[in-house]
Write an enzyme that holds these catalytic residues in place. Structure first.
Site, PDB file in Angstrom:
ATOM      1  N   GLU A 463       2.643  -3.615  21.493  1.00  0.00           N
ATOM      2  CA  GLU A 463       1.310  -4.233  21.334  1.00  0.00           C
ATOM      3  C   GLU A 463       0.291  -3.910  22.547  1.00  0.00           C
ATOM      4  OE1 GLU A 463       1.928  -8.533  21.077  1.00  0.00           O
ATOM      5  OE2 GLU A 463       2.579  -8.376  19.161  1.00  0.00           O
TER       6      GLU A 463
HETATM    7  C1  BMA Z   1       4.835 -10.619  20.227  1.00  0.00           C
HETATM    8  C2  BMA Z   1       5.894  -9.922  21.250  1.00  0.00           C
HETATM    9  C3  BMA Z   1       6.260 -10.521  22.543  1.00  0.00           C
HETATM   10  C4  BMA Z   1       6.064 -12.204  22.385  1.00  0.00           C
HETATM   11  C5  BMA Z   1       6.297 -12.539  20.947  1.00  0.00           C
HETATM   12  C6  BMA Z   1       6.143 -13.940  20.447  1.00  0.00           C
HETATM   13  O1  BMA Z   1       3.843 -10.350  20.700  1.00  0.00           O
HETATM   14  O2  BMA Z   1       5.590  -8.481  21.423  1.00  0.00           O
HETATM   15  O3  BMA Z   1       5.522 -10.299  23.671  1.00  0.00           O
HETATM   16  O4  BMA Z   1       7.211 -12.808  22.882  1.00  0.00           O
HETATM   17  O5  BMA Z   1       5.266 -11.728  20.138  1.00  0.00           O
HETATM   18  O6  BMA Z   1       4.938 -14.636  21.075  1.00  0.00           O
END
Ligand code: BMA
Length: 902
Positions: A463
Site C-alpha cells: 500500500e
Molecule cells: C490494509 C493492510 C493493513 C491493515 C488492513 C486493515 O490496508 O495493508 O495495513 O491492517 O488493511 O485495515
C-alpha cells in the site's frame, strides 16, 4: 590435516539486564535463544502477560529502556590457533539497534532487524592470545524509537509521511507492526482527519520488542559453503528439467560433490572443480517429478546437497563443509495479457502451465514476539489455510521476512506464497545509507528463501502507492512523476522509495531469482494503483473507505483482489483467556460489547467496534448486549461478507481469455495476539464462522445463485464453478422454499446433462420467478429461500449445494425456533457425526461443544434446507459424560441457541 567446519551454538547461558535503570539493574537469566526482552521478562515473572486484559499498557516502559544481553564462552579449547582457519561469529538476526562487544571491544553495530551478520574474530583472538580463555559477548539493544527520531531529524529533507500507523517506524528497518500509530507527539492523518490517539497497528498491540530474535553461533572453518542455489528450468512438455546448481565458497576448497535425490533415491552425484568463488553446474533431469500447488498435484521435493572436498577422491575425513537444501521443480508465470471483451489485462498465476484462481488470505506475523513462533505453529496455520481450500498466502509487508519454517510448511502442503518486501503504508526515505541497508536486506532474504518452490511472486511493498496517491489528494504531499526513472531524481521526489520498488528490487530479483515474477506493489497497476482493470487491488470500499454493503463485493471486483475483509470477534474461549482473571467472565450477562473496556482494548481497528455494529445492524437483528450474541453476530456477518465475495469473484474466472478475476486474498488469515480483527481464525487457531464459509466457497466445485430484482419481478442467475482439471457433466435442481412454513413452493430440475468445463465457472442460466403464493398475491421475495443442488449426471449423487436467502438477512421472516431443528450424534464408520435436520429453512447453524477444547469439525456454520440431513463430522470429543453441544442459528428477531446433552 584438513579440519572440517565446526559450529558452536551460543544459544544457552545468556543473562540480561536494563542498562542503567534501577528496577532490573542486576543480571537476570535469559531464555535460550532466540528470545527477546519481553519474553525474558515474562519468563522471569517481571511483567504480566502483555496479551491479557490491558497489560499492554503496563509493559510500555520496556521499549523506552536500553537492554544488555551478555554471555561468557570459551572457544574450541582443544583446537590450535591456525591462521588459515577463520573464527566467525554469526548473528542470524538482532532486533534492531545494537552495539556488540567482544571482550569489551566493539565488533558490530546493527540497525536492521532483517539482516544477518558475520563477524570475523580470528584477528581478535590471535591478538588477545586467549583461545582457550573465557570470552564475553555483550549486546546492547538501544531504544528503537529514539534512534528513529534521531534518523528523522538527521534526514529532515524527507517527508516521513504516513496516513496511519505513525511515521517513526519508517526510519527503522524493524517489523513495522511493532509500532505506535500516532501519539500526541506524532499526530497522523487518517483520511483527512488528524488523529493523535495512541494505538497499535489496527489488529496489533504496541509492543516494541528487542533482543536476539534469531540464533547466534560461532563457526570455525578453513572453507565453508557460503551459499547453495538452484535454478530450475522446465521444458514446455515437462519431459525434462535443467537444474543449475551454484556453489559459493568462502575459503579454500578445490572440489565439491553435488548430490541430488528425491524420496531417498539418488538422481545425480557428481564432483565439480571449484575454479572461482561461485561455480555453477548444470544437471539434466529426465521425467522430473514436479512440485504443484495442492489443488493441482503432488508436492514433490528434491534435496540437493553440496560437500566441499579438499581432494577430488577424498574420504569423509577430507570433507570441509556441506549444505543441503530442499527444492521443487516448477514454473511460475504471472500472466498479464489482453482479455476478451474487457478493458485492461489479466493478472493470474500459471503454475507448470496451468492457470490458477488464487484463493487465499493475507498473513501477519503469528506473534507480537516473533522469536516465540515455533515450526509446529507455522505448520498448523498453513494447514489451516489448506483445510479451508486456500491455495495462496500473501505475506504482508509490515511484518517480517518469514522464518524458514513458514516456507517449509508451504512447500510441503502445496500453498503458494506472495511475499511482500517489508515496507507498509508509508512514504519511506531513500538516503544512501538507508538504501544500502535495504539492498543488503533484500539480497540476503531473497537468497535465503529462493529455493522454496512455494514462492510465486515477490512484491515491492504493501500500500505505499496507495499512500502516495492519498497523500497527493488529501495532504498535497508525495508529488512524483510516475514516468521518471532516473534514480537520483526519484530519490529527490516526493515518493523516494520508488527507487526501491521500481529499480533496485527488480534488479536484485532479476539477478537472484530471474524465473520468479516481481510486482512493484500491492496494490499496483493501471491508471492509479487500485485500477480494477489492471494489476491487483485492495478492496476496502467495503468496511473502510465508503463502508459499502458487503453485498456489493461481486461488482467491486478487480483482476485480482489481494485484500478485502470484515472484522469479527474471536471465539469466546479466546476472549475468556484475555479477560482479567480476577473478574467474572460471563457470556450471557448484559453488557455493551461495543464499549466494554477489554473488548475495545482488544480491537485496535479505527472505528472497529462501531463498524462491527453498523455492518451487523444493517444485515441482521444485532445483539451487541451480550458477549455470546456479539461474537456470533460479528462472526456471522463477516462469514456472509467473505462468502459473498468469493462466490461473486470466482464466477468471473471464466476460462482462457476471460480471466476477469483471478484470485482473492482475504485480509487476514491470522492474528498476532488475541483480538477482534479481520482474521478467519483467532490467535488460538479457533475457527471463526468465516473459516467455514471460506472453506465452502472455495471447494473445487461450487454453485451459485444471484437474485436480480427488477421492480416486482425476480430473476435468478445461476452458475457453477468447476476448478478441477476434469470436465464434468452435471444435472441440477433449483428449489424455492417458504422460510416461514418450510413448504417447498417450486422446483426446477434440469435433467439434461450440462457440461462444466475444467478450471472455470459456467453460467447455468437465468430463471424468471413467475410463480405465485396462493391465488391473490405475488410473493414477497424475502419470504423465499432458494437452493441449488448440483449432482453428477452419471450417478445423480449430490456434488455440491448452495442456499440463498434474501438480503439483508434482517428482512427475512425466519420462523426457525428450537423445535424446528433436530440434532443427533451418530457413530459412523468414519467417526462420529452430528446429523442436523430442520423443518424450516435455517441460517448460520453453528455447533459448539462448550466444555471441550479439542473438537475439530469438518464443517460448521451451515444453512439448512427443510427435510435434508446435513452431517457434520468431528474428532476430539472427550469420553466424559455430560457433553453439551450448543447450537446457534439466526432467528427472525435475533440469534438463538439451544443446548443438547450427549
Ligand atoms: C490494509 C493492510 C493493513 C491493515 C488492513 C486493515 O490496508 O495493508 O495495513 O491492517 O488493511 O485495515
Amino acid at each position: 590435516m584438513v579440519i572440517a567446519k565446526k559450529t558452536l551454538s551460543l544459544s544457552e547461558g545468556w543473562k540480561y539486564r536494563e542498562s542503567n535503570g534501577t528496577v532490573l539493574h542486576d543480571w537476570q537469566d535469559a531464555q535460550s535463544l532466540p528470545t527477546s526482552v519481553h519474553l525474558d521478562l515474562l519468563a522471569n515473572h517481571a511483567i504480566p502477560d502483555p496479551f491479557q486484559a490491558k497489560n499492554e499498557e503496563l509493559v510500555k516502559w520496556i521499549a523506552t529502556r536500553t537492554w544488555i544481553y551478555e554471555k561468557h564462552f570459551t572457544i574450541f579449547p582443544q583446537e590450535p590457533t591456525n591462521k588459515s582457519r577463520k573464527l566467525v561469529l554469526v548473528f542470524e538476526g538482532l532486533d534492531t539497534y545494537t552495539t556488540v562487544k567482544l571482550d569489551g571491544k566493539a565488533i558490530l553495530e546493527t540497525d536492521n532487524m532483517f539482516l544477518s551478520h558475520r563477524v570475523d574474530i580470528t584477528e581478535h583472538l590471535v591478538n588477545t592470545k586467549a583461545v582457550d580463555a573465557m570470552h564475553t559477548l555483550q549486546i546492547t539493544f538501544h531504544n528503537a524509537e529514539q534512534k528513529a527520531a534521531e534518523k528523522m531529524e538527521k534526514h529532515s529533507e524527507y517527508s516521513w509521511f504516513s496516513f496511519h500507523f505513525g511515521n517513526k517506524r519508517l526510519a527503522v528497518r524493524k517489523a513495522q507492526y511493532h509500532f505506535v500509530r500516532g501519539s500526541a507527539m506524532d499526530p497522523v492523518l487518517i483520511l483527512g482527519k488528524m488523529i493523535d490517539d495512541i494505538q497499535g497497528w489496527d489488529w496489533g498491540p504496541i509492543l516494541i520488542d528487542c533482543g536476539p530474535w534469531k540464533p547466534i553461533y560461532l563457526e570455525t572453518y578453513e572453507a565453508r559453503v557460503a551459499d547453495l542455489s538452484i535454478r530450475t528450468q522446465l521444458d514446455l512438455d515437462h519431459q525434462q528439467a535443467v537444474l543449475r546448481v551454484s556453489v559459493e565458497v568462502e575459503g579454500k576448497a578445490s572440489f565439491a560433490r553435488i548430490d541430488v535425490e528425491i524420496d531417498g533415491t539418488r538422481v545425480e552425484s557428481r564432483i565439480i572443480t571449484l575454479d572461482s568463488q561461485k561455480t555453477t553446474t548444470a544437471i539434466r533431469i529426465r521425467n522430473p517429478k514436479l512440485w504443484w500447488p495442492w489443488t493441482l498435484g503432488d508436492q514433490n521435493l528434491y534435496t540437493v546437497r553440496t560437500t566441499l572436498l579438499s581432494h577430488e577422491n577424498c574420504s569423509a575425513k577430507d570433507e570441509l563443509d556441506s549444505l543441503e537444501k530442499k527444492f521443487g521443480i516448477r514454473k511460475i508465470d504471472l500472466v498479464r495479457q489482453p482479455l476478451q471483451g474487457q478493458e485492461g489485462a489479466s493478472f493470474f498465476f500459471r503454475v507448470n502451465g496451468v492457470p490458477i484462481f488464487a484463493a487465499g488470505s493475507c498473513w501477519v506475523p503469528i506473534d507480537s514476539f516473533t522469536s516465540r513462533a515455533t515450526p509446529e505453529k507455522y505448520h498448523s496455520w498453513i494447514k489451516l489455510a489448506k483445510d479451508t481450500n486456500q491455495v495462496m498466502i500473501r505475506i504482508w509487508g509490515g511484518g517480517i521476512y518469514e522464518h524458514d519454517a513458514f516456507f517449509d510448511a508451504c512447500d510441503e502442503l502445496g500453498i503458494l506464497v506472495w511475499h511482500d518486501f517489508m515496507f507498509a503504508c508509508g512514504i519511506y526515505p531513500a538516503y544512501p545509507s538507508f538504501e544500502e541497508s535495504v539492498i543488503s536486506e533484500v539480497r540476503q532474504n531473497v537468497s535465503r528463501l529462493r529455493h522454496h518452490p512455494s514462492i510465486a511472486v515477490w512484491c515491492g511493498n504493501n500500500e505505499d502507492y496507495a499512500i502516495a496517491h492519498l497523500a497527493q489528494i488529501h495532504a498535497g504531499k508525495a508529488e512524483y512523476d510516475p514516468t521518471e526513472m532516473d534514480p537520483e531524481r526519484i530519490r529527490e521526489s516526493g515518493f523516494p522509495a520508488r527507487l526501491f520498488y521500481e529499480i533496485r528490487l527488480p534488479e536484485i530479483c532479476k539477478e537472484l531469482i530471474p524465473d520468479i515474477p516481481y510486482w512493484p506493489g500491492s496494490p499496483f497497476g493501471g491508471s492509479f494503483c487500485n485500477d480494477t482493470t489492471v494489476g491487483d487491488i485492495h478492496q476496502w470500499h467495503v468496511w473502510h473507505l465508503d463502508k459499502f454493503p458487503y453485498q456489493d463485493y461481486p461488482k467491486l471486483s478487480g483482476r485480482m483482489i489481494t485484500e478485502f475483509g470484515l472484522q469479527s470477534a474471536p471465539h469466546w474461549k479466546t476472549v475468556k483467556q484475555y479477560f482479567p482473571a480476577d473478574q467474572p467472565f460471563c457470556l450471557d450477562k448484559k453488557q455493551d460489547c461495543a464499549t466494554d473496556e477489554y473488548m475495545v482494548w482488544h480491537n485496535k481497528g479505527k472505528d472497529g467496534p462501531e463498524n462491527i455494529a453498523n455492518y451487523a445492524k444493517n444485515n441482521i437483528p444485532f445483539d451487541g448486549q451480550s458477549l455470546r450474541g456479539y461474537i456470533y453476530c460479528s462472526q456471522l456477518v463477516q462469514a456472509e461478507g467473505l462468502s459473498t465475495a468469493f462466490r461473486g469473484w470466482r464466477r468471473l474466472w471464466q476460462g482462457p481469455g476471460r480471466e476477469y478475476c483471478a484470485g482473492a486474498l482475504v485480509w487476514q488469515l491470522n492474528d498476532c495476539w488475541p483480538v477482534t480483527s479481520w482474521s478467519i481464525a483467532d490467535h488460538e487457531l479457533r475457527p471463526k464462522l468465516a473459516y467455514w464459509t471460506v472453506k465452502r466457497e472455495n471447494q473445487p466445485i461450487t454453485a451459485g445463485i444471484a437474485r436480480v430484482l427488477n421492480n416486482d419481478s425476480l430473476t435468478l442467475e445461476t452458475w457453477a464453478c468447476n476448478m478441477t482439471m476434469q470436465q464434468l457433466c452435471v444435472i441440477y435442481e433449483i428449489q424455492a422454499w417458504h422460510v416461514k412454513t418450510g413448504q417447498r413452493i417450486w422446483a426446477q430440475k434440469v435433467f439434461s446433462p450440462t457440461t462444466l468445463d475444467p478450471n472455470r465457472s459456467t453460467e447455468l442460466g437465468k430463471v424468471e420467478c413467475s410463480f405465485k403464493l396462493g391465488e391473490e398475491k405475488q410473493f414477497e421475495w424475502n419470504n423465499l429461500m432458494f437452493s441449488i443442488h448440483l449432482s453428477s449426471a452419471s450417478d445423480s449423487s449430490v456434488i455440491t449445494r448452495y442456499v440463498n436467502f434474501h438480503e439483508p438477512l434482517k428482512e427475512v421472516p425466519f420462523s426457525s425456533q428450537e423445535e424446528h431443528i433436530k440434532a443427533q450424534l451418530v457413530e459412523q464408520e468414519t467417526g462420529p457425526v452430528i446429523e442436523l435436520t430442520a423443518s424450516v429453512p435455517m441460517k448460520g447453524v453453528y455447533l459448539d461443544f462448550e466444555g471441550e477444547d479439542k473438537v475439530d469439525w469438518d464443517d460448521n456454520g451451515v444453512d439448512l434446507v427443510p427435510g435434508e440431513t446435513i452431517k457434520l463430522g468431528f474428532t476430539g470429543l472427550s469420553d466424559g459424560k455430560d457433553r453439551k453441544l450448543r447450537i446457534y442459528w439466526l432467528g427472525e428477531t435475533g440469534w438463538q441457541s439451544k443446548i443438547i446433552g450427549f
